[in-house]
Design a protein around this motif. Structure first.
Motif, PDB file in Angstrom:
ATOM      1  N   GLU A  94     -16.146  21.085 -24.611  1.00  0.00           N
ATOM      2  CA  GLU A  94     -14.917  21.552 -25.540  1.00  0.00           C
ATOM      3  C   GLU A  94     -14.494  20.287 -26.092  1.00  0.00           C
ATOM      4  OE1 GLU A  94     -13.741  24.315 -26.088  1.00  0.00           O
ATOM      5  OE2 GLU A  94     -14.941  25.550 -24.604  1.00  0.00           O
ATOM      6  N   ALA A  95     -14.333  19.037 -25.408  1.00  0.00           N
ATOM      7  CA  ALA A  95     -13.533  18.108 -26.295  1.00  0.00           C
ATOM      8  C   ALA A  95     -14.511  17.733 -27.210  1.00  0.00           C
ATOM      9  CB  ALA A  95     -13.279  16.944 -25.341  1.00  0.00           C
ATOM     10  N   LEU A  96     -15.792  17.548 -27.035  1.00  0.00           N
ATOM     11  CA  LEU A  96     -17.080  17.210 -27.981  1.00  0.00           C
ATOM     12  C   LEU A  96     -17.265  17.993 -29.103  1.00  0.00           C
ATOM     13  CD1 LEU A  96     -19.535  15.137 -28.454  1.00  0.00           C
ATOM     14  CD2 LEU A  96     -20.961  16.833 -27.341  1.00  0.00           C
ATOM     15  N   PHE A  97     -16.896  19.160 -29.147  1.00  0.00           N
ATOM     16  CA  PHE A  97     -16.898  20.032 -30.300  1.00  0.00           C
ATOM     17  C   PHE A  97     -15.483  20.760 -30.563  1.00  0.00           C
ATOM     18  CE2 PHE A  97     -21.180  20.527 -28.526  1.00  0.00           C
ATOM     19  CZ  PHE A  97     -22.146  20.764 -29.552  1.00  0.00           C
ATOM     20  N   ALA A  98     -14.628  19.770 -30.396  1.00  0.00           N
ATOM     21  CA  ALA A  98     -13.297  20.304 -30.753  1.00  0.00           C
ATOM     22  C   ALA A  98     -12.975  20.547 -32.174  1.00  0.00           C
ATOM     23  CB  ALA A  98     -12.150  19.403 -30.325  1.00  0.00           C
ATOM     24  N   ASP A  99     -13.714  19.741 -32.998  1.00  0.00           N
ATOM     25  CA  ASP A  99     -13.606  19.765 -34.388  1.00  0.00           C
ATOM     26  C   ASP A  99     -14.709  20.624 -35.075  1.00  0.00           C
ATOM     27  OD1 ASP A  99     -11.414  17.990 -34.285  1.00  0.00           O
ATOM     28  OD2 ASP A  99     -12.771  16.310 -34.697  1.00  0.00           O
ATOM     29  N   ALA A 100     -15.439  21.436 -34.277  1.00  0.00           N
ATOM     30  CA  ALA A 100     -16.253  22.207 -34.939  1.00  0.00           C
ATOM     31  C   ALA A 100     -16.080  23.678 -35.120  1.00  0.00           C
ATOM     32  CB  ALA A 100     -17.720  22.062 -34.114  1.00  0.00           C
ATOM     33  N   GLU A 101     -16.421  24.297 -36.036  1.00  0.00           N
ATOM     34  CA  GLU A 101     -16.245  25.937 -36.168  1.00  0.00           C
ATOM     35  C   GLU A 101     -17.198  26.637 -35.329  1.00  0.00           C
ATOM     36  OE1 GLU A 101     -15.935  26.845 -40.130  1.00  0.00           O
ATOM     37  OE2 GLU A 101     -14.512  25.447 -40.757  1.00  0.00           O
ATOM     38  N   VAL A 102     -16.768  27.068 -34.088  1.00  0.00           N
ATOM     39  CA  VAL A 102     -17.881  27.478 -33.426  1.00  0.00           C
ATOM     40  C   VAL A 102     -17.286  29.139 -32.925  1.00  0.00           C
ATOM     41  CG1 VAL A 102     -18.812  27.631 -31.211  1.00  0.00           C
ATOM     42  CG2 VAL A 102     -18.326  25.479 -32.103  1.00  0.00           C
ATOM     43  N   PRO A 103     -18.109  30.026 -33.484  1.00  0.00           N
ATOM     44  CA  PRO A 103     -17.793  31.477 -33.365  1.00  0.00           C
ATOM     45  C   PRO A 103     -17.575  31.766 -31.634  1.00  0.00           C
ATOM     46  CG  PRO A 103     -19.885  31.055 -34.251  1.00  0.00           C
ATOM     47  CD  PRO A 103     -19.573  29.745 -33.819  1.00  0.00           C
ATOM     48  N   GLU A 104     -16.634  32.701 -31.345  1.00  0.00           N
ATOM     49  CA  GLU A 104     -16.173  33.086 -30.037  1.00  0.00           C
ATOM     50  C   GLU A 104     -17.375  33.934 -29.876  1.00  0.00           C
ATOM     51  OE1 GLU A 104     -13.652  32.459 -28.401  1.00  0.00           O
ATOM     52  OE2 GLU A 104     -12.899  30.914 -30.095  1.00  0.00           O
ATOM     53  N   ASP A 105     -17.502  33.868 -28.128  1.00  0.00           N
ATOM     54  CA  ASP A 105     -18.561  35.041 -27.571  1.00  0.00           C
ATOM     55  C   ASP A 105     -18.181  36.165 -27.896  1.00  0.00           C
ATOM     56  OD1 ASP A 105     -20.260  32.933 -26.346  1.00  0.00           O
ATOM     57  OD2 ASP A 105     -18.537  32.680 -24.841  1.00  0.00           O
ATOM     58  N   GLN A 106     -19.435  37.077 -28.025  1.00  0.00           N
ATOM     59  CA  GLN A 106     -19.123  38.494 -28.314  1.00  0.00           C
ATOM     60  C   GLN A 106     -18.810  39.161 -26.861  1.00  0.00           C
ATOM     61  OE1 GLN A 106     -19.168  40.036 -31.435  1.00  0.00           O
ATOM     62  NE2 GLN A 106     -19.231  37.619 -32.189  1.00  0.00           N
TER      63      GLN A 106
END
Length: 376
Positions: free
Chosen positions: A364-376
């Motif tokens: 979560e900390a590594l990808f904190a600045d990335a736009e990651v889609p929510e799980d469906q």
């Protein structure tokens, strides 16, 4: 791959280089022997001296949320390098193309997660694309995050020390400059604060600075340090330490060891001897052999971990100095290639900045600045 093989000799020369950073040293008062056991061993209880030594700092206890501020700050350099590179490939793009996949390959290979792991991740992405399970850039980033979380979850194993009749012995190994002594102090501080009796054992007897650093940290933490005279046999110091620990009902014994790898074979033999000595006095010990790795070593850390593990079976890993490097992705490579249990990560100077490893928090900390889609 053959090119990598041809560079192994170069890896060895780089992986054994010594960190030039030197911890602050302060004058020590000579410790008094608790009993006479011969001229080689000196044992003393070192207590905090508030007027001389700095306070032991602790992180803000409110910063413990998943991927919380402290962890995000600690991984800032790694995140900025990795996520920025992904962002340059995918920002503003709605459809994937072959050029994006080629650039992704380059980013992964250069992300210090290791060539083997990089291509495993790339193969997974391309397979999903072929099966039409991924059709836009945002889904690629989400899949990478899921892959990393899964790889790290396999090795997530914070060290738990129970309350037993015998001391829990932790043998600390790692190269000089990896943060080994500081990690020993932080673990000691954690258990001292919990009311446990702790020994810190200075078994790196051939490096005067190592003994002095242990003594300084023991003063700060407020626990007993056991040391030998200059150039004493490390095994004799360890034997005496275990004997004293059994007599005095000590609960945790932290053993510092040598890390001078400019001559590899003699060091590994010394570590094996220390391990045998511990087992002779306490058959089930060491209960943990904790390898401390400096994250700034990048991909060389993978080779370093493999080398130690071949000589002295490693039961746990602590990755330090994540806050000072952009090469924190090496944790993913070590986890995937060696499957070593990850106990701790170091994300700063404060005592509480040695954190129990949590795979989800790390991802979560590594990808904190990335736009990651929510799980469906």
């Amino acid at each position: 791959m053959s090119e990598d093989e041809s560079k192994k000799s170069g890896f060895f020369s780089r992986m054994f280089r010594r960190d030039k950073r030197v911890e602050e040293e302060k004058p020590e008062q000579p410790s008094k022997p608790l009993r006479e056991k011969g001229p080689e061993i000196q044992i003393g209880s070192v207590q905090p001296e508030e007027s001389v030594l700095p306070q032991v700092d602790h992180a803000d206890p409110t910063e413990e949320a998943v991927g919380g501020p402290r962890l995000r700050t600690g991984l800032k350099k790694t995140r900025e390098t990795f996520i920025k590179s992904l962002d340059q490939i995918f920002r503003g793009k709605k459809q994937l193309d072959d050029q994006m996949v080629a650039r992704l390959e380059e980013v992964l290979v250069r992300a210090d997660i290791g060539v083997k792991t990089s291509y495993e991740m790339l193969d997974s992405v391309t397979d999903r694309i072929k099966r039409k399970e991924i059709d836009d850039p945002a889904m690629v980033i989400k899949h990478l995050k899921d892959l990393i979380t899964d790889m790290l979850s396999e090795v997530e194993a914070p060290l738990r020390i129970g309350y037993g009749a015998e001391p829990f012995v932790i043998m600390m190994i790692g190269v000089n400059g990896s943060g080994k002594t500081t990690t020993i102090a932080k673990i000691a501080a954690r258990h001292t604060a919990a009311g446990r009796k702790v020994f810190m054992v200075a078994a790196d007897t051939f490096r005067a600075a190592a003994v002095e650093q242990i003594e300084i940290w023991a003063r700060r933490v407020g626990c007993t340090v056991i040391k030998g005279k200059d150039k004493a046999d490390p095994s004799s110091v360890v034997f005496e330490a275990i004997e004293r620990a059994l007599e005095e009902n000590v609960e945790v014994v932290l053993i510092d060891t040598a890390g001078r790898l400019h001559t590899r074979a003699p060091l590994m033999e010394e570590l094996k001897k220390v391990r045998r000595t511990i087992a002779k006095k306490l058959p089930q010990a060491p209960h943990e052999t904790l390898l401390v790795i400096d994250a700034s070593m990048g991909q060389n850390a993978i080779l370093q971990a493999r080398t130690f593990n071949e000589a002295v079976p490693v039961t746990g890993l602590a990755l330090t100095k994540l806050d000072g490097t952009s090469k924190g992705g090496v944790l993913v490579g070590i986890s995937n290639e060696l499957k070593l249990p990850v106990r701790y990560i170091g994300i700063g100077e404060k005592m509480d900045d040695l954190r129990d490893f949590n795979a989800r928090d790390f991802a979560e900390a590594l990808f904190a600045d990335a736009e990651v889609p929510e799980d469906q």
